[in-house]
Design an enzyme around this catalytic site. Sequence first.
Site, mmCIF file in Angstrom:
data_model
loop_
_atom_site.group_PDB
_atom_site.id
_atom_site.type_symbol
_atom_site.label_atom_id
_atom_site.label_comp_id
_atom_site.label_asym_id
_atom_site.label_seq_id
_atom_site.Cartn_x
_atom_site.Cartn_y
_atom_site.Cartn_z
ATOM 1 N N ALA A 124 0.837 -1.204 0.000
ATOM 2 C CA ALA A 124 0.000 0.000 0.000
ATOM 3 C C ALA A 124 0.873 1.256 0.000
ATOM 4 C CB ALA A 124 -0.941 -0.003 1.206
ATOM 5 N N PHE B 64 -9.668 -19.549 -6.284
ATOM 6 C CA PHE B 64 -9.534 -19.166 -4.883
ATOM 7 C C PHE B 64 -10.920 -19.207 -4.232
ATOM 8 C CE2 PHE B 64 -6.131 -17.014 -2.280
ATOM 9 C CZ PHE B 64 -5.066 -17.685 -2.843
ATOM 10 N N GLN C 178 -10.236 -12.149 10.632
ATOM 11 C CA GLN C 178 -10.270 -13.366 9.810
ATOM 12 C C GLN C 178 -9.386 -14.472 10.382
ATOM 13 O OE1 GLN C 178 -8.708 -13.586 5.472
ATOM 14 N NE2 GLN C 178 -10.932 -13.861 5.413
ATOM 15 N N HIS D 49 -7.843 -17.835 9.122
ATOM 16 C CA HIS D 49 -7.575 -18.554 7.875
ATOM 17 C C HIS D 49 -7.729 -20.047 8.134
ATOM 18 C CE1 HIS D 49 -5.482 -20.054 4.351
ATOM 19 N NE2 HIS D 49 -5.397 -18.825 3.867
ATOM 20 N N LEU E 268 1.254 -20.092 7.774
ATOM 21 C CA LEU E 268 0.201 -20.206 6.757
ATOM 22 C C LEU E 268 0.527 -21.245 5.688
ATOM 23 C CD1 LEU E 268 -2.465 -18.678 5.768
ATOM 24 C CD2 LEU E 268 -0.962 -17.762 4.022
ATOM 25 N N GLU F 139 -4.076 -20.593 0.624
ATOM 26 C CA GLU F 139 -5.335 -21.055 0.025
ATOM 27 C C GLU F 139 -5.099 -21.541 -1.411
ATOM 28 O OE1 GLU F 139 -8.717 -18.660 1.122
ATOM 29 O OE2 GLU F 139 -9.384 -18.606 -0.964
ATOM 30 N N ARG G 59 -13.645 -18.064 3.498
ATOM 31 C CA ARG G 59 -12.787 -18.486 4.617
ATOM 32 C C ARG G 59 -13.545 -18.629 5.926
ATOM 33 N NH1 ARG G 59 -7.294 -14.993 3.310
ATOM 34 N NH2 ARG G 59 -6.677 -16.333 1.574
ATOM 35 N N HIS H 63 -5.383 -14.400 10.955
ATOM 36 C CA HIS H 63 -4.673 -14.106 9.708
ATOM 37 C C HIS H 63 -4.773 -12.647 9.267
ATOM 38 C CE1 HIS H 63 -3.022 -14.850 5.763
ATOM 39 N NE2 HIS H 63 -4.130 -14.470 5.155
ATOM 40 N N ARG I 72 -13.051 -11.230 4.338
ATOM 41 C CA ARG I 72 -12.300 -10.931 3.105
ATOM 42 C C ARG I 72 -12.148 -12.188 2.265
ATOM 43 N NH1 ARG I 72 -6.855 -11.580 1.545
ATOM 44 N NH2 ARG I 72 -6.058 -12.065 3.619
ATOM 45 N N LEU J 204 -4.286 -8.046 -1.491
ATOM 46 C CA LEU J 204 -3.235 -7.416 -2.302
ATOM 47 C C LEU J 204 -3.878 -6.394 -3.233
ATOM 48 C CD1 LEU J 204 -0.795 -10.336 -3.233
ATOM 49 C CD2 LEU J 204 -0.749 -8.786 -1.299
HETATM 50 C C1 LIG Z 1 1.352 -15.290 5.262
HETATM 51 C C2 LIG Z 1 0.408 -14.361 4.540
HETATM 52 C C3 LIG Z 1 0.028 -14.632 3.231
HETATM 53 C C4 LIG Z 1 -0.860 -13.781 2.558
HETATM 54 N N1 LIG Z 1 -1.196 -14.061 1.261
HETATM 55 C C5 LIG Z 1 -2.013 -13.217 0.591
HETATM 56 C C6 LIG Z 1 -2.354 -13.455 -0.777
HETATM 57 O O1 LIG Z 1 -1.891 -14.413 -1.392
HETATM 58 N N2 LIG Z 1 -3.192 -12.589 -1.388
HETATM 59 C C7 LIG Z 1 -3.720 -11.501 -0.744
HETATM 60 O O2 LIG Z 1 -4.467 -10.741 -1.361
HETATM 61 N N3 LIG Z 1 -3.392 -11.240 0.548
HETATM 62 C C8 LIG Z 1 -2.558 -12.062 1.220
HETATM 63 N N4 LIG Z 1 -2.233 -11.790 2.529
HETATM 64 C C9 LIG Z 1 -2.645 -10.513 3.121
HETATM 65 C C10 LIG Z 1 -1.759 -9.383 2.582
HETATM 66 O O3 LIG Z 1 -0.465 -9.867 2.387
HETATM 67 C C11 LIG Z 1 -1.675 -8.188 3.523
HETATM 68 O O4 LIG Z 1 -2.952 -7.822 3.959
HETATM 69 C C12 LIG Z 1 -1.044 -6.997 2.795
HETATM 70 O O5 LIG Z 1 0.165 -7.383 2.176
HETATM 71 C C13 LIG Z 1 -0.810 -5.833 3.740
HETATM 72 O O6 LIG Z 1 -0.085 -4.857 3.029
HETATM 73 P P1 LIG Z 1 0.117 -3.392 3.635
HETATM 74 O O7 LIG Z 1 0.880 -2.620 2.628
HETATM 75 O O8 LIG Z 1 -1.172 -2.859 4.100
HETATM 76 O O9 LIG Z 1 0.999 -3.623 4.954
HETATM 77 P P2 LIG Z 1 2.429 -4.310 5.174
HETATM 78 O O10 LIG Z 1 2.946 -5.007 3.995
HETATM 79 O O11 LIG Z 1 2.283 -5.088 6.439
HETATM 80 O O12 LIG Z 1 3.365 -3.078 5.402
HETATM 81 C C14 LIG Z 1 3.319 -2.294 6.575
HETATM 82 C C15 LIG Z 1 4.439 -1.292 6.518
HETATM 83 O O13 LIG Z 1 4.305 -0.378 7.593
HETATM 84 C C16 LIG Z 1 5.540 -0.226 8.263
HETATM 85 N N5 LIG Z 1 5.239 0.169 9.646
HETATM 86 C C17 LIG Z 1 4.347 -0.376 10.490
HETATM 87 N N6 LIG Z 1 4.337 0.282 11.660
HETATM 88 C C18 LIG Z 1 5.247 1.276 11.546
HETATM 89 C C19 LIG Z 1 5.723 2.293 12.411
HETATM 90 N N7 LIG Z 1 5.243 2.450 13.658
HETATM 91 N N8 LIG Z 1 6.685 3.124 11.960
HETATM 92 C C20 LIG Z 1 7.190 2.995 10.706
HETATM 93 N N9 LIG Z 1 6.789 2.040 9.846
HETATM 94 C C21 LIG Z 1 5.827 1.205 10.266
HETATM 95 C C22 LIG Z 1 6.212 -1.569 8.101
HETATM 96 O O14 LIG Z 1 7.593 -1.477 8.277
HETATM 97 C C23 LIG Z 1 5.825 -1.893 6.663
HETATM 98 O O15 LIG Z 1 6.696 -1.238 5.778
HETATM 99 C C24 LIG Z 1 -1.367 -12.651 3.210
HETATM 100 C C25 LIG Z 1 -0.997 -12.371 4.531
HETATM 101 C C26 LIG Z 1 -0.124 -13.216 5.198
HETATM 102 C C27 LIG Z 1 0.229 -12.912 6.619
#
Ligand SMILES: Cc1cc2nc3c(=O)[nH]c(=O)nc-3n(C[C@H](O)[C@H](O)[C@H](O)COP(=O)(O)OP(=O)(O)OC[C@H]3O[C@@H](n4cnc5c(N)ncnc54)[C@H](O)[C@@H]3O)c2cc1C
Length: 557
Positions: A9, A108, A224, A226, A236, A239, A270, A335, A370, A376
């Site tokens: 994100a 999926f 959620q 999983h 994990l 799926e 899920r 999850h 979800r 993603l």
């Molecule tokens: C094992 C696993 C498998 C998954 N597989 C899938 C999949 O196949 N398909 C799908 O759609 N979803 C999947 N998901 C869910 C999905 O991966 C996540 O919901 C998504 O990647 C979250 O992205 P994000 O950018 O919101 O946060 P993140 O990728 O968690 O990034 C958070 C960022 O914030 C930073 N941060 C946090 N707190 C602070 C702070 N206090 N100060 C500074 N920086 C901070 C971190 O360093 C990091 O850079 C999976 C989740 C898991 C756990």
Amino acid sequence: MLIIGAGLAGQRAALAAAQAGATVAIISKVHPVRSHSVAAAGGINAALNPEDSWESHAFDTVKGSDYLGDQDAIEVMCREAPDEILWLEHAGVTFHRNERGNLGTRAFGGASAARTYYVADITGHAILHVLYEQLMKHSTTVDRYEEWFTTDLLQDDNGRCVGAICRNLRDGHTEVFNAKATILASGGAGQAYKPTTNGLIVTGDGIAQALRIGAHLMDMEMIQYHPTTLVGNGLLITEGARGEGAQLFNANGERFMEKYAPNKLELASRDVVSRAEQTEINEGRGFPDGGIALDITKVPRRRTLEALREIVNIGRDFAGVDITREPIHIRPGQHYIMGGVKTDVDGQTTVANLYAAGEVACVSVHGGNRLGANSLLDTLIFGRRSGEHAAARALQMPMPSTPAARVSDTEREIAGIIGRDGNGRRVAALKDELGETMNQYCAVFRDAEGLAKAHEVVRRLKEEAPNAGIDDKGSVFNQDVIAAIELGYMLDVAEAIVIGAEERKESRGAQSRTDFPERNDEDWLKHINISLDGDGEPKVSYSPVTITRWQPEERKY
Ligand SMILES: Cc1cc2nc3c(=O)[nH]c(=O)nc-3n(C[C@H](O)[C@H](O)[C@H](O)COP(=O)(O)OP(=O)(O)OC[C@H]3O[C@@H](n4cnc5c(N)ncnc54)[C@H](O)[C@@H]3O)c2cc1C
């Protein structure tokens, strides 16, 4: 602009903002490619095939959400998904191609068509690295602050967000980051549970920080579980395994999903599969280790080795099982958090100039549950939209200023943590108690009695946390201090989850109340919002669910 978080994100927001002409600082408490998005395995959804349609994707998402998702936001996400996949492909993501050389999909859960695009079972890893490469092109306008930790968001006298206070983890010094617009992209809060599929860094920082400056949280009760996490450690098993044909069996050898979801079987949504598994376990048809069997030998071995190679490694290294030859024991595990900081479709929160995108946010496209591979997509679509919207605003306004005194407040607080006498229980002990409590009482099934117990424990831990002992008194990479601050965030998030779960007196999506087993649209087809009152105590309010074209109906898979 300031972007807090460099997962999918945050990086997608940074790219969009840079392309719109804004100057950006992007902060991450770990190196960006170690952000938790790197763990995403199975893939990302989009209705890109000519036989598929965004409307079908949107309906599946609405149904998956148990009609709690906001349909205007779901329409935006599903309509924009195909172009986002093509953009990623052109940027360099090596998506799987089928035998005809076209982008190939896998099935999926909860989806009426195979519309999940993937890179083996390392999809998050592949996308995150490509975004990081792309970000390098903008190195003159995007400054990266890697291994910096945001402690607090800053507000001006009118309540507008004007940036954040951050600590450089390498040397412990603190700085104010002034910004015209701030985007929270700091991920979920899985570490409030134990076990969880989420890494140690996923501690709900952004959700708590936003709450503390007056933002509203939404759908927090929707956690959620999983269906396939390893018994023993909660890792994990994607799926994608069931998408490729793996099946679930109880200890009597019965393919029990035939009973719970006769049409979709293992590929029901899920919440449905997790409830089915937990019912089998609770009624004594699980294995003695507390699990259920996931049989991946149903997938041709060659295909498993090609398309699911990471879980081959996980099975071997963490369970001692060769998944190409024998079933592996799994159970439902925490999850993902569907709730988060309430936003509109451009990422705007209820605090002026503060945006949120990704797992930290609640748009709400996931509602009560979800669909796999929709997260993603959520991070990228709403990351990009937030980046564009915030950049357009930032380019029109003067730079706000912040009283420098706020830095000394934070420094004093951190010195206070380091100076604790060390007599209290350790941070890790409190965190374990929190996680185990949430996993016991606020899990697949819930009831008033259990939730009241969880609430009591969270309140007691909140009182105890300010005295939790830490060992490291230094300034260089002092992770003890960070863990103490993160514990405070997790407790705030856990309290909001429990309050939401106590409030919602029905069963919908991931909220399955044994004392209110039915969905009750008449009273509860609404979002529960949580904010802080004048004394800093959580208070509950409601907001309507946006329905555009799909009226609630009974949900069957
Ligand atoms: C094992 C696993 C498998 C998954 N597989 C899938 C999949 O196949 N398909 C799908 O759609 N979803 C999947 N998901 C869910 C999905 O991966 C996540 O919901 C998504 O990647 C979250 O992205 P994000 O950018 O919101 O946060 P993140 O990728 O968690 O990034 C958070 C960022 O914030 C930073 N941060 C946090 N707190 C602070 C702070 N206090 N100060 C500074 N920086 C901070 C971190 O360093 C990091 O850079 C999976 C989740 C898991 C756990």
